[in-house]
Design an enzyme around this catalytic site. Structure first.
Site, PDB file in Angstrom:
ATOM      1  N   GLU A   1       0.856  -1.179   0.000  1.00  0.00           N
ATOM      2  CA  GLU A   1       0.000   0.000   0.000  1.00  0.00           C
ATOM      3  C   GLU A   1       0.892   1.229   0.000  1.00  0.00           C
ATOM      4  O   GLU A   1       1.843   1.326   0.773  1.00  0.00           O
ATOM      5  CB  GLU A   1      -0.908   0.021   1.237  1.00  0.00           C
ATOM      6  CG  GLU A   1      -1.826   1.225   1.274  1.00  0.00           C
ATOM      7  CD  GLU A   1      -2.781   1.176   2.460  1.00  0.00           C
ATOM      8  OE1 GLU A   1      -3.475   2.189   2.697  1.00  0.00           O
ATOM      9  OE2 GLU A   1      -2.826   0.143   3.148  1.00  0.00           O
TER      10      GLU A   1
ATOM     11  N   HIS B   1       6.065   5.746  -1.850  1.00  0.00           N
ATOM     12  CA  HIS B   1       7.277   5.061  -2.308  1.00  0.00           C
ATOM     13  C   HIS B   1       8.197   4.656  -1.146  1.00  0.00           C
ATOM     14  O   HIS B   1       9.407   4.540  -1.318  1.00  0.00           O
ATOM     15  CB  HIS B   1       8.053   5.939  -3.290  1.00  0.00           C
ATOM     16  CG  HIS B   1       7.230   6.444  -4.436  1.00  0.00           C
ATOM     17  ND1 HIS B   1       6.428   5.612  -5.202  1.00  0.00           N
ATOM     18  CD2 HIS B   1       7.055   7.709  -4.928  1.00  0.00           C
ATOM     19  CE1 HIS B   1       5.811   6.329  -6.118  1.00  0.00           C
ATOM     20  NE2 HIS B   1       6.162   7.603  -5.975  1.00  0.00           N
ATOM     21  N   ARG B   2       7.617   4.469   0.023  1.00  0.00           N
ATOM     22  CA  ARG B   2       8.360   4.057   1.215  1.00  0.00           C
ATOM     23  C   ARG B   2       9.376   5.108   1.685  1.00  0.00           C
ATOM     24  O   ARG B   2      10.266   4.805   2.472  1.00  0.00           O
ATOM     25  CB  ARG B   2       9.082   2.710   0.995  1.00  0.00           C
ATOM     26  CG  ARG B   2       8.123   1.532   0.745  1.00  0.00           C
ATOM     27  CD  ARG B   2       7.205   1.322   1.937  1.00  0.00           C
ATOM     28  NE  ARG B   2       6.392   0.136   1.820  1.00  0.00           N
ATOM     29  CZ  ARG B   2       5.109   0.131   1.385  1.00  0.00           C
ATOM     30  NH1 ARG B   2       4.546   1.280   1.028  1.00  0.00           N
ATOM     31  NH2 ARG B   2       4.424  -0.974   1.339  1.00  0.00           N
ATOM     32  N   LEU B   3       9.228   6.353   1.229  1.00  0.00           N
ATOM     33  CA  LEU B   3      10.081   7.435   1.726  1.00  0.00           C
ATOM     34  C   LEU B   3       9.406   8.066   2.937  1.00  0.00           C
ATOM     35  O   LEU B   3       8.978   9.230   2.918  1.00  0.00           O
ATOM     36  CB  LEU B   3      10.324   8.475   0.613  1.00  0.00           C
ATOM     37  CG  LEU B   3      11.206   7.990  -0.538  1.00  0.00           C
ATOM     38  CD1 LEU B   3      11.296   9.059  -1.629  1.00  0.00           C
ATOM     39  CD2 LEU B   3      12.606   7.639  -0.034  1.00  0.00           C
ATOM     40  N   HIS B   4       9.294   7.267   3.988  1.00  0.00           N
ATOM     41  CA  HIS B   4       8.555   7.674   5.175  1.00  0.00           C
ATOM     42  C   HIS B   4       9.277   8.777   5.940  1.00  0.00           C
ATOM     43  O   HIS B   4      10.493   8.950   5.835  1.00  0.00           O
ATOM     44  CB  HIS B   4       8.358   6.467   6.099  1.00  0.00           C
ATOM     45  CG  HIS B   4       7.843   5.250   5.404  1.00  0.00           C
ATOM     46  ND1 HIS B   4       6.716   5.264   4.627  1.00  0.00           N
ATOM     47  CD2 HIS B   4       8.326   3.972   5.362  1.00  0.00           C
ATOM     48  CE1 HIS B   4       6.498   4.045   4.139  1.00  0.00           C
ATOM     49  NE2 HIS B   4       7.466   3.255   4.566  1.00  0.00           N
TER      50      HIS B   4
END
Length: 214
Positions: free
Chosen positions: A11, A192-195
């Site tokens: 997600e 894009h998982r760049l949290h």
């Protein structure tokens, strides 16, 4: 071995993010802000948190418990003092907490030393619990092996008969623990998982805020 079903569970998080500048200077206040938003968003049991402990050999264990109070003095939960978690906290008085609010794509981690709360504080909270929960706390040898559920239910029935008026006193082996935070981490899911990860590290009488790589 890759489980393709798990690999497909992805997600992308569409959120506004969290910057170091936007985060409150006080991590307890920042936690309160996020907890209020989780409750307002209807997150089920937003006070549920994973509690991680370790024994005197460093062997870890984790379980979910409920936060029952927090503030500048720490984060409080209640349990049986004979439970595995209590035995580990007695032997190794440090703990880690983790709150996960998936609906908001947020996580909060808290770490620090632990101490038992006062008898007065435990008494006050115990008295606020429903009668059934007080009876359960009084009869359950938490974390200990029992022969079957029927034996536990018999103990409950006996205790109900003993305290027909519902005035069940707090058992001496039941009470609260307080985690004194030394470190916080606030995690906000991003695309894009760049949290975004903002950590607070105790620094003298205050806190130092830093950004961590996702």
């Amino acid at each position: 071995m890759v489980d393709r079903r798990m690999a497909r569970l992805r997600e992308d998080y569409e959120t506004e993010g969290l910057s170091v500048g936007e985060a409150h200077p006080d991590p307890v206040r920042q936690f309160g802000r996020w907890l209020d938003e989780a409750m307002a968003a209807g997150v089920l049991q937003a006070n549920a948190m994973t509690l991680a402990t370790a024994d005197d050999r460093g062997s870890p264990s984790a379980r979910v418990v409920l936060l029952k109070g927090y503030g500048p003095s720490g984060f409080v939960f209640y349990t049986h003092f004979g439970s595995r978690k209590s035995e580990e906290l007695t032997a190794n008085p440090r703990a880690a907490l983790c709150f996960l609010w998936l609906e908001l794509h947020r996580q909060v981690r808290i770490e620090g030393p632990v101490e038992a709360v006062s008898d007065a504080e435990s008494d006050e909270y115990f008295a606020s619990r429903p009668v059934g929960a007080r009876i359960a706390a009084a009869v359950s040898p938490q974390s200990r092996e029992i022969p079957d559920r029927a034996s536990l239910e018999r103990l409950v029935a006996d205790k109900e008969a003993e305290f027909e008026d519902g005035d069940v006193p707090r058992p001496a082996d039941w009470g609260g623990w307080r985690v004194h935070p030394e470190r916080f981490e606030f995690w906000q899911g991003r695309r894009h998982r760049l949290h975004d990860r903002v950590a607070y590290v105790a620094d003298g009488d205050g806190w130092r805020k830093v950004r961590l790589a996702p």
